[in-house]
Design an enzyme around this catalytic site. Structure first.
Site, PDB file in Angstrom:
ATOM      1  N   LYS A 116       0.506  -1.035  -0.066  1.00  0.00           N
ATOM      2  CA  LYS A 116       0.408   0.306  -0.411  1.00  0.00           C
ATOM      3  C   LYS A 116       1.078   0.823  -0.197  1.00  0.00           C
ATOM      4  O   LYS A 116       0.228   2.271  -0.844  1.00  0.00           O
ATOM      5  CB  LYS A 116      -1.155  -0.173   1.312  1.00  0.00           C
ATOM      6  CG  LYS A 116      -2.044  -0.918   1.123  1.00  0.00           C
ATOM      7  CD  LYS A 116      -3.021  -1.017   2.595  1.00  0.00           C
ATOM      8  CE  LYS A 116      -4.244  -1.674   2.052  1.00  0.00           C
ATOM      9  NZ  LYS A 116      -3.724  -3.842   1.814  1.00  0.00           N
ATOM     10  N   GLU A 200      -3.041   6.918   7.745  1.00  0.00           N
ATOM     11  CA  GLU A 200      -4.321   7.835   7.277  1.00  0.00           C
ATOM     12  C   GLU A 200      -4.727   8.854   7.596  1.00  0.00           C
ATOM     13  O   GLU A 200      -5.040   8.563   9.031  1.00  0.00           O
ATOM     14  CB  GLU A 200      -4.274   7.173   5.771  1.00  0.00           C
ATOM     15  CG  GLU A 200      -3.831   6.208   4.459  1.00  0.00           C
ATOM     16  CD  GLU A 200      -4.899   5.289   4.064  1.00  0.00           C
ATOM     17  OE1 GLU A 200      -6.263   5.177   4.532  1.00  0.00           O
ATOM     18  OE2 GLU A 200      -4.335   4.968   2.779  1.00  0.00           O
ATOM     19  N   HIS A 235     -15.158  -3.885   8.007  1.00  0.00           N
ATOM     20  CA  HIS A 235     -14.186  -3.717   6.587  1.00  0.00           C
ATOM     21  C   HIS A 235     -14.224  -4.971   5.752  1.00  0.00           C
ATOM     22  O   HIS A 235     -13.310  -5.116   4.808  1.00  0.00           O
ATOM     23  CB  HIS A 235     -12.799  -3.970   7.206  1.00  0.00           C
ATOM     24  CG  HIS A 235     -12.112  -2.932   8.285  1.00  0.00           C
ATOM     25  ND1 HIS A 235     -12.068  -0.782   8.127  1.00  0.00           N
ATOM     26  CD2 HIS A 235     -11.933  -2.540   9.174  1.00  0.00           C
ATOM     27  CE1 HIS A 235     -12.071  -0.717   9.089  1.00  0.00           C
ATOM     28  NE2 HIS A 235     -11.682  -1.696  10.305  1.00  0.00           N
ATOM     29  N   ARG A 297      -6.998  -7.896  -9.412  1.00  0.00           N
ATOM     30  CA  ARG A 297      -7.150  -9.133 -10.113  1.00  0.00           C
ATOM     31  C   ARG A 297      -9.285  -8.712 -10.508  1.00  0.00           C
ATOM     32  O   ARG A 297      -9.647  -7.826 -10.185  1.00  0.00           O
ATOM     33  CB  ARG A 297      -7.321  -9.938  -9.181  1.00  0.00           C
ATOM     34  CG  ARG A 297      -8.101  -9.617  -8.135  1.00  0.00           C
ATOM     35  CD  ARG A 297      -8.436 -10.493  -6.203  1.00  0.00           C
ATOM     36  NE  ARG A 297      -8.619 -10.015  -5.023  1.00  0.00           N
ATOM     37  CZ  ARG A 297      -9.652  -9.325  -4.802  1.00  0.00           C
ATOM     38  NH1 ARG A 297     -10.300  -8.819  -5.113  1.00  0.00           N
ATOM     39  NH2 ARG A 297      -9.622  -9.514  -3.464  1.00  0.00           N
TER      40      ARG A 297
END
Length: 614
Positions: A116, A200, A235, A297
């Protein structure tokens, strides 16, 4: 064009790929573990190869065995589906090194987007907007704490190699940062073998917006518009839809172009998804949507994109992997109507969404929607794999039409004896906030118990089922020894209940079916009459408390001589991996009690007798 294809996956996505491959005239090869020897995807393929024991690390994650299976069967290409090895760059490279076609992006693209922090840095260089945060290599607790203080709380700590909601912690206050960091790093190391994190800024009203992109080996990249995946639980996506509610043309153009730029930055080939996080506090705006990550994907939720565009994304994958250009140009793609997808899981919402394992004795899905599944009636839901049993996809001219169609299909679902989240999905689809499209990723977490389905069926459904049970149709089963009355005692999922119902006209001495299933609102309950040992005489109405099935006594709440009230719990029986509470049918005294904690009991055994307190 590829002539033979091995699918390196199982379940629903394997069946989905086989369906398109067959329509294209492509021969298919399935792989399977011990647990999947009789699975639907195995029987649907033209050929199948056993690759190992049930655990994924001994079968579906063994790339060398999968490649050997392709070579053994003469397959030209390998499609990884999603999950498992689908985003493993080393496996993709090994497939290509073996002279096989990899139905997916180049290994270099997978690597570029795999971490990430590196992906966000690459996106910043490409001019793609990213969430404010810290991506530095200095992972010392002091530096991370200082960066979090500078960003401002709340902040989100994320594992750089994370996924599926693991390795993520929201921190609301500076005093909690150190403990949250340690917890996140431990989970990241355990789950991904990498404890590095990034920081973040926490978005207060977050919406999860993602864009379907597609590239080919001729340098073309297009988008197939956006999806909204904001309805999540811990999530994990629950319901996805396309297009995104409230997306105006200006914002759509900006976010979709950003997604195309992101794909071009890594020379992307094949199907991919660029995920964004949006601050929806003031609606969707171009300057309030930021890049989050890329999934290299096909996504679980790809059917909603197929439904609004009329395109088969698996066919696109196979054509692109065969060296063909993209089937459509950007200007040839448009949005038609609305689509919504729900993930149907074998899990029990009443028990914290724990997986429900076992045989699908009854497996009836609703009508009017597209169903993508990898199981059928009689199949076993294994403890070794994700318990998703189907995706239910609705398409309609408007969001409300698609939502209503999806809710109706789930409402008609009847699955037994396993528990499912169908009732939970119906409640979510009918919740006023969702109906009004006031979406954010915290909706389910805030609503909590309000989205849980009822524990009992409605009085009307119970009365209808009771009438069926004492129908007088001459079917085999327990014969009632007294005239049918308008009130009788039954077992509802092992718990005694008294039901008022309307017996059929002219019935004096009826026959009761062994049991009946009540399906309502996506939920299923099991109703049966009280029975005595040997199948004759005895019912809750005479105070006899009988074991409804073989099982083990796991708790006792009374002893002989105790006074009890109607509905009071007497004991708890564990059977078929479920707990059944047996209760007093009326006010009275425990005249006899034969249950001992830990004891095994047979079906129909007399556990207690309640006498009315005169």
């Amino acid at each position: 064009m590829i002539q033979s294809l091995l699918i390196a996956n199982r379940g629903e996505i394997a069946c989905r790929i086989i369906r398109t491959a067959r329509a294209m005239g492509i021969r298919t090869v399935a792989v399977y573990s011990d647990a999947d020897a009789n699975a639907l995807h195995v029987r649907s393929a033209d050929e199948a190869v056993h690759i190992g024991p049930s655990p994924v690390r001994e079968s579906y994650l063994l790339g060398d065995r999968i490649i050997a299976a392709a070579q053994q069967t003469g397959a030209q290409a390998i499609h990884p589906g999603y999950g498992f090895l689908s985003e493993n760059a080393q496996f993709a490279q090994a497939v290509q090194d073996a002279g096989l076609i990899w139905v997916g992006p180049n290994p270099a693209s997978i690597t570029a987007m795999g971490l990430k922090d590196a992906a966000k840095q690459l996106m910043q260089q490409a001019g793609v907007p990213t969430t404010p945060g810290y991506l530095g290599e200095d992972q010392s607790p002091d530096r991370l704490k200082a960066e979090a203080d500078a960003i401002g709380y709340p902040v989100l700590i994320k594992a750089v190699a994370g996924g599926g909601g693991k390795g993520m912690r929201k921190v609301d206050d500076a005093a909690d940062f150190a403990d949250a960091l340690l917890s996140c790093q431990r989970e990241a190391a355990s789950s991904f073998g990498n404890d590095q994190v990034l920081l973040e800024k926490w978005i207060t009203n977050p919406r999860h917006i993602e864009v379907q992109v597609f590239g080919d080996s001729h340098g073309n990249v297009v988008h197939l518009f956006e999806r909204d995946c904001s309805l999540q639980r811990r999530h994990q996506k629950v319901i996805e839809e396309a297009p995104a509610p409230g997306m105006d043309p200006e914002t759509r153009a900006a976010v979709c172009q950003a997604a195309v730029n992101a794909a071009k930055a890594v020379d992307y080939v094949g199907a991919g998804t660029i995920e964004f996080i949006a601050d929806g506090g003031d609606g969707l705006r171009p300057d309030r949507i930021w890049f989050m990550e890329m999934n290299t994907r096909l996504q679980v939720e790809h059917p909603v994109t197929e439904e609004i565009t009329g395109q088969d994304l698996v066919e696109w994958q196979l054509r692109v992997a065969s060296g063909e250009p993209l089937p459509k140009k950007q200007e040839e793609l448009s949005i038609n109507g609305w689509a919504m997808e729900a993930r149907l899981y074998a899990e029990d919402p009443a028990k914290g969404f724990l997986p429900s394992i076992g045989r699908l004795d009854t497996f009836e899905l609703g009508h009017g929607c597209r169903i993508d599944t990898g199981v059928e009636q009689g199949a076993e839901i294994s403890p070794f794999y994700d318990p998703m049993i189907a995706k239910v996809i609705a398409h309609g001219p408007s969001r409300d039409a698609a939502r209503r169609s999806l809710a109706a299909s789930l409402d008609d679902t009847a699955i037994w004896p396993l528990r499912t989240n169908a009732g939970f999905l119906v409640k979510a689809l009918e919740h006023p906030t969702f109906v009004a499209a006031q979406l954010d990723t915290g909706l389910i977490g805030r609503e909590g118990d309000a989205l849980l389905p009822p524990h009992h069926p409605s009085d009307e459904a119970l009365a209808d089922a009771a009438t069926v049970l004492v129908s007088g149709d001459g079917l085999s089963g327990f014969r009632l020894n007294a005239p049918i009355r308008a009130e009788a005692a039954f077992l509802l999922d092992g718990e005694a209940v008294t039901i008022r119902f309307d017996p059929r006209d002219g019935t004096d001495d009826g026959e009761a079916l062994e049991d009946v299933l009540i399906a309502e609102g996506g939920q299923v309950w099991h109703l049966t009459p009280w029975r005595a040992s040997g199948g004759a005489g005895g019912a809750a109405s005479d105070g006899a408390i009988l074991s409804p099935m073989p099982g083990r006594i796991i708790a006792v709440a009374v002893t002989a001589g105790d006074k009890v009230a109607k509905g009071q719990k007497l004991l708890t029986l564990e059977a078929m991996k479920m707990e059944h509470s047996l209760v007093a049918p009326f006010d009275g005294i425990v005249a006899e009690f034969n249950a001992a904690q830990g004891g095994q009991v047979s079906e129909g055994a007399l556990l207690a007798r309640i006498e009315k307190d005169e």
